[in-house]
Design a protein around this motif. Sequence first.
Motif, PDB file in Angstrom:
ATOM      1  N   ILE A 114       0.929  -1.500   0.083  1.00 34.67           N
ATOM      2  CA  ILE A 114      -0.205  -0.307  -0.517  1.00 34.67           C
ATOM      3  C   ILE A 114       1.144   1.274   0.111  1.00 34.67           C
ATOM      4  N   PRO A 115       0.413   1.916  -0.702  1.00 31.94           N
ATOM      5  CA  PRO A 115       1.388   2.406  -1.163  1.00 31.94           C
ATOM      6  C   PRO A 115       1.829   4.390  -0.090  1.00 31.94           C
ATOM      7  N   ILE A 116       2.395   4.310   1.206  1.00 30.53           N
ATOM      8  CA  ILE A 116       2.192   5.310   1.719  1.00 30.53           C
ATOM      9  C   ILE A 116       3.406   5.452   2.700  1.00 30.53           C
ATOM     10  N   THR A 117       3.698   6.354   3.025  1.00 24.28           N
ATOM     11  CA  THR A 117       5.324   6.135   3.721  1.00 24.28           C
ATOM     12  C   THR A 117       4.898   7.708   4.882  1.00 24.28           C
ATOM     13  N   GLN A 118       5.672   6.910   6.031  1.00 24.40           N
ATOM     14  CA  GLN A 118       6.007   8.349   7.018  1.00 24.40           C
ATOM     15  C   GLN A 118       5.314   9.629   6.918  1.00 24.40           C
ATOM     16  N   ASP A 119       6.588   9.857   6.114  1.00 21.20           N
ATOM     17  CA  ASP A 119       6.550  11.384   5.804  1.00 21.20           C
ATOM     18  C   ASP A 119       5.517  11.773   5.048  1.00 21.20           C
ATOM     19  N   GLN A 120       4.613  11.129   4.469  1.00 25.85           N
ATOM     20  CA  GLN A 120       3.243  11.462   4.388  1.00 25.85           C
ATOM     21  C   GLN A 120       2.653  11.607   5.156  1.00 25.85           C
ATOM     22  N   VAL A 121       2.248  10.705   6.255  1.00 22.24           N
ATOM     23  CA  VAL A 121       1.545  10.612   7.634  1.00 22.24           C
ATOM     24  C   VAL A 121       2.353  12.485   8.653  1.00 22.24           C
ATOM     25  N   ALA A 122       3.355  11.891   8.217  1.00 25.09           N
ATOM     26  CA  ALA A 122       3.452  13.362   9.606  1.00 25.09           C
ATOM     27  C   ALA A 122       2.778  14.315   8.441  1.00 25.09           C
ATOM     28  N   ALA A 123       2.691  14.851   7.235  1.00 26.67           N
ATOM     29  CA  ALA A 123       2.741  15.600   6.642  1.00 26.67           C
ATOM     30  C   ALA A 123       0.974  16.096   7.794  1.00 26.67           C
ATOM     31  N   GLN A 124       0.328  14.824   7.722  1.00 33.09           N
ATOM     32  CA  GLN A 124      -0.996  15.308   7.753  1.00 33.09           C
ATOM     33  C   GLN A 124      -1.664  15.920   9.351  1.00 33.09           C
ATOM     34  N   VAL A 125      -0.344  15.600  10.014  1.00 30.62           N
ATOM     35  CA  VAL A 125      -0.846  15.601  11.910  1.00 30.62           C
ATOM     36  C   VAL A 125      -0.146  17.396  12.056  1.00 30.62           C
ATOM     37  N   PRO A 126      -1.281  18.011  12.963  1.00 30.00           N
ATOM     38  CA  PRO A 126      -0.626  19.645  12.564  1.00 30.00           C
ATOM     39  C   PRO A 126       0.122  19.362  13.520  1.00 30.00           C
ATOM     40  N   PRO A 127       0.949  20.381  14.558  1.00 31.98           N
ATOM     41  CA  PRO A 127       1.614  20.811  14.920  1.00 31.98           C
ATOM     42  C   PRO A 127       0.843  20.185  16.867  1.00 31.98           C
ATOM     43  N   GLY A 128       1.088  19.366  17.392  1.00 28.62           N
ATOM     44  CA  GLY A 128       0.674  19.728  18.465  1.00 28.62           C
ATOM     45  C   GLY A 128      -0.096  18.382  18.983  1.00 28.62           C
ATOM     46  N   GLY A 132      -3.233   9.852  15.136  1.00 32.36           N
ATOM     47  CA  GLY A 132      -3.991   8.955  15.354  1.00 32.36           C
ATOM     48  C   GLY A 132      -4.409   8.207  13.426  1.00 32.36           C
ATOM     49  N   ARG A 133      -4.955   7.208  13.772  1.00 27.37           N
ATOM     50  CA  ARG A 133      -5.391   6.386  12.404  1.00 27.37           C
ATOM     51  C   ARG A 133      -5.753   6.928  11.025  1.00 27.37           C
ATOM     52  N   PRO A 134      -6.842   8.323  12.136  1.00 29.85           N
ATOM     53  CA  PRO A 134      -7.105   8.719  10.725  1.00 29.85           C
ATOM     54  C   PRO A 134      -6.111   9.578   9.488  1.00 29.85           C
ATOM     55  N   HIS A 135      -4.921  10.070  10.327  1.00 27.12           N
ATOM     56  CA  HIS A 135      -3.737  10.652   9.905  1.00 27.12           C
ATOM     57  C   HIS A 135      -3.343   9.899   8.688  1.00 27.12           C
ATOM     58  N   VAL A 136      -3.474   8.599   8.675  1.00 19.64           N
ATOM     59  CA  VAL A 136      -2.600   7.557   7.869  1.00 19.64           C
ATOM     60  C   VAL A 136      -4.479   7.611   6.748  1.00 19.64           C
ATOM     61  N   ALA A 137      -5.499   7.685   7.382  1.00 15.27           N
ATOM     62  CA  ALA A 137      -6.802   8.074   6.075  1.00 15.27           C
ATOM     63  C   ALA A 137      -5.763   9.020   5.494  1.00 15.27           C
ATOM     64  N   ASP A 138      -5.680  10.181   5.940  1.00 12.67           N
ATOM     65  CA  ASP A 138      -5.816  11.576   5.174  1.00 12.67           C
ATOM     66  C   ASP A 138      -4.446  11.857   4.494  1.00 12.67           C
ATOM     67  N   ALA A 139      -3.467  10.990   4.850  1.00 10.99           N
ATOM     68  CA  ALA A 139      -2.496  11.074   3.471  1.00 10.99           C
ATOM     69  C   ALA A 139      -3.317  10.193   2.667  1.00 10.99           C
ATOM     70  N   LEU A 140      -3.454   9.028   2.377  1.00  8.46           N
ATOM     71  CA  LEU A 140      -3.897   8.141   1.244  1.00  8.46           C
ATOM     72  C   LEU A 140      -5.062   8.575   0.886  1.00  8.46           C
ATOM     73  N   ALA A 143      -2.839  10.880  -1.305  1.00  6.70           N
ATOM     74  CA  ALA A 143      -1.960  10.291  -2.486  1.00  6.70           C
ATOM     75  C   ALA A 143      -2.328   9.574  -3.212  1.00  6.70           C
ATOM     76  N   GLY A 144      -3.801  10.109  -3.619  1.00  5.89           N
ATOM     77  CA  GLY A 144      -4.711   9.203  -4.298  1.00  5.89           C
ATOM     78  C   GLY A 144      -5.364   8.001  -4.266  1.00  5.89           C
ATOM     79  N   VAL A 145      -4.577   7.275  -2.972  1.00  6.17           N
ATOM     80  CA  VAL A 145      -5.273   6.161  -2.925  1.00  6.17           C
ATOM     81  C   VAL A 145      -6.468   5.348  -2.295  1.00  6.17           C
ATOM     82  N   VAL A 146      -7.183   6.376  -2.187  1.00 10.82           N
ATOM     83  CA  VAL A 146      -8.807   6.088  -1.480  1.00 10.82           C
ATOM     84  C   VAL A 146      -8.708   7.832  -1.373  1.00 10.82           C
ATOM     85  N   ALA A 147     -10.963   7.657  -1.465  1.00  9.22           N
ATOM     86  CA  ALA A 147     -11.115   8.556  -1.201  1.00  9.22           C
ATOM     87  C   ALA A 147     -11.387   9.954  -0.268  1.00  9.22           C
TER      88      ALA A 147
END
Length: 282
Positions: A114-128, A132-140, A143-147
């Motif tokens: 599943i095409p996802i990286t740590q940097d892509q997830v980190a970019a979805q987590v606002p400072p502070g 959580g899993r929703p941030h992984v979902a947001d990264a997906l 990236a256009g992997v899911v809608a």
Amino acid sequence: MRIDLHTHSTHSDGTDAPAALVDAALAAGLDVVALTDHDVMSGWDEAIMAARAIGITVVPGVEISCERDGRSVHLLAYLVDPHDAALLAELDLARSSRATRLTRMVDLLAAGGIPITQDQVAAQVPPGATPGRPHVADALVAAGVVATRDEAFRRWLADDSPYYVRHYAPDPAAAVALVRGAGGVPVLAHPLAARRGVAPTLALVEELAPLGLAGVEADHPDHDAAARRAVRAAARHTGVFVTGSSDYHGTGKRVRIGAERTDPDALAAIEALGTGSAVARP
């Protein structure tokens, strides 16, 4: 009085900053809104300042991620002391465990093709924010992997997924004691929202009421009519009050703020019980 007692901002997995969330509450016709980010209270000051400027009431809260028998249980805590050492230590432990858990989940997803990286997830987590899993979902999604977030959870991020990794979370009975010790008011969140990967926990009302549980969330977008009746019956039997809340996450969920509401009598009960902090009125 129009009251919504369960919302999330960018300080956890919502998409609205606390001030923007308060603006959305006012636009939806609410008089009172509670900010209940996951395992963090850092958004309170911004929300309260914004609310006082526009004439809306804020109930400070936090949603504590608990676990029983390997399944998630969520406990809403209102009017806790934000400086209580025992509660802060538990929340800090939960947040740090969430962060390391996400790293392991992303590694598993990548190893599974599943095409996802740590940097892509980190970019979805606002400072502070609490990761959580929703941030992984947001990264997906980004990236256009899911809608949508919902699609990501259905396919890969639910509790029964091979990519799911557990994180530290207190037992709900221990969490009730922590909330009471911090002068707060514990309310069991969406106990019959099984489709969200959260265990059906209605039996916990019976167990936790003698330990200090004050209320239970009945009116919730993930509760159908039968579930709402069952929660109300459990509340009557145990003497706890009932709340109703949207569980608003901004664009992260397709639920509008104020979609479910709480009776003013329940808010009065929360105010009467809570001693750790205060409802912030304009």
